[in-house]
Scaffold this active site. Sequence first.
Site, PDB file in Angstrom:
ATOM      1  N   ASP A 116       0.851  -1.341   0.193  1.00  0.00           N
ATOM      2  CA  ASP A 116       0.222   0.146   0.022  1.00  0.00           C
ATOM      3  C   ASP A 116       0.912   1.416   0.163  1.00  0.00           C
ATOM      4  O   ASP A 116       0.221   2.490  -0.129  1.00  0.00           O
ATOM      5  CB  ASP A 116      -1.049  -0.028   1.019  1.00  0.00           C
ATOM      6  CG  ASP A 116      -0.357  -0.173   2.418  1.00  0.00           C
ATOM      7  OD1 ASP A 116       0.756  -0.024   2.542  1.00  0.00           O
ATOM      8  OD2 ASP A 116      -1.155   0.075   3.607  1.00  0.00           O
ATOM      9  N   GLU A 165       9.577  -3.822  10.431  1.00  0.00           N
ATOM     10  CA  GLU A 165       9.802  -2.515   9.822  1.00  0.00           C
ATOM     11  C   GLU A 165      10.366  -1.651  10.981  1.00  0.00           C
ATOM     12  O   GLU A 165       9.881  -1.381  11.871  1.00  0.00           O
ATOM     13  CB  GLU A 165       8.615  -1.839   9.072  1.00  0.00           C
ATOM     14  CG  GLU A 165       9.003  -0.692   8.346  1.00  0.00           C
ATOM     15  CD  GLU A 165       7.993   0.011   7.417  1.00  0.00           C
ATOM     16  OE1 GLU A 165       7.189  -0.883   6.996  1.00  0.00           O
ATOM     17  OE2 GLU A 165       8.130   0.808   7.149  1.00  0.00           O
TER      18      GLU A 165
HETATM   19  O1  KIV Z   1       3.516  -1.152   1.778  1.00  0.00           O
HETATM   20  C1  KIV Z   1       4.804  -1.347   1.674  1.00  0.00           C
HETATM   21  O2  KIV Z   1       5.459  -1.403   0.730  1.00  0.00           O
HETATM   22  C2  KIV Z   1       5.313  -2.333   2.762  1.00  0.00           C
HETATM   23  C3  KIV Z   1       6.748  -2.761   2.659  1.00  0.00           C
HETATM   24  C4  KIV Z   1       7.767  -1.556   2.813  1.00  0.00           C
HETATM   25  C5  KIV Z   1       6.999  -3.707   3.637  1.00  0.00           C
HETATM   26  O3  KIV Z   1       4.542  -2.425   3.527  1.00  0.00           O
END
Ligand code: KIV
Length: 289
Positions: free
Chosen positions: A46, A184
């Site tokens: 997202d 993260e």
């Molecule tokens: O939305 C995203 O791209 C993510 C990644 C950075 C893990 O959740």
Amino acid sequence: MGSKITVTQLKEMKNKSNKITALTAYDVQTARVLDSTGIEVILVGDSLGMVVMGYENTLPVTMEEMLHHARAVTRGVNRSLVVADMPFMSYQTGVNDAMINAARFMKEAGVQGVKLEGGRSILPQIRALVDAGIPVMGHLGLTPQSVHQLGGFKVQGKEDIQAERILTEALELEKAGIFALVLECIPVTLAREITRKLKIPTIGIGAGSDCDGQILVIQDLLGMDTDFKPKFVRRYANLQQVITEAVQKYIVDVKNMQFPNVDESFDTLKIDGDSPTKLYSGGGDDANL
Ligand code: KIV
């Protein structure tokens, strides 16, 4: 072309200490390129709200936007495992919403799994999805959908009490049946401990090299925005510069009538007269040639 990567293979990779590679993709051409590289996981993140749509954060992203991009990505992928992010408020609102929306990703976009951000509060949703046969990836630490609650995009788990909560929630998520966990922006020591304690693979972004795999947003890796460079990103290219230079050359060529040239143009068979007059040469009449 190898066979499709499965969630079971990712767990085997952890057991054999083979690092898992993952990147985001939002369109078919990028997905095709990534798939051809042998990358194991492609995430339709997202994050597209920020890098594709230009929103300030991921909160405005809708199910329709996610499905639109997830469909494009799966059309370009044969081998990598494709996971789609469930957008903000498509699962936090309850088990029923989570089931209906996750099912849409599986049925309408053909992904192999979904990712949900959060811990204890979404365990019922995760259990229900896993019971229904939908592979779920978890996401702890900096969870961007909670950016306002977290007070910004900040490293999480620096204090003991916070770190302990993240570790406990990681174990709870594993028990609920997730097949992998994104960590993260948490300290290296915490990511290492979680990775050691879990049987499922951890995939880090800003969580150090001890995770079982790594993920980055593809635009960050390619250097599409030179103004954006968080500490955890390594840029492997400077596409912003490559694109700028290419477009500047195109502008010069068009202004100077250097583009298109004869080989880039089509023949005209006849101009208001009886004798066929050749205006251009080269190529065929089929625009695809
Ligand atoms: O939305 C995203 O791209 C993510 C990644 C950075 C893990 O959740």
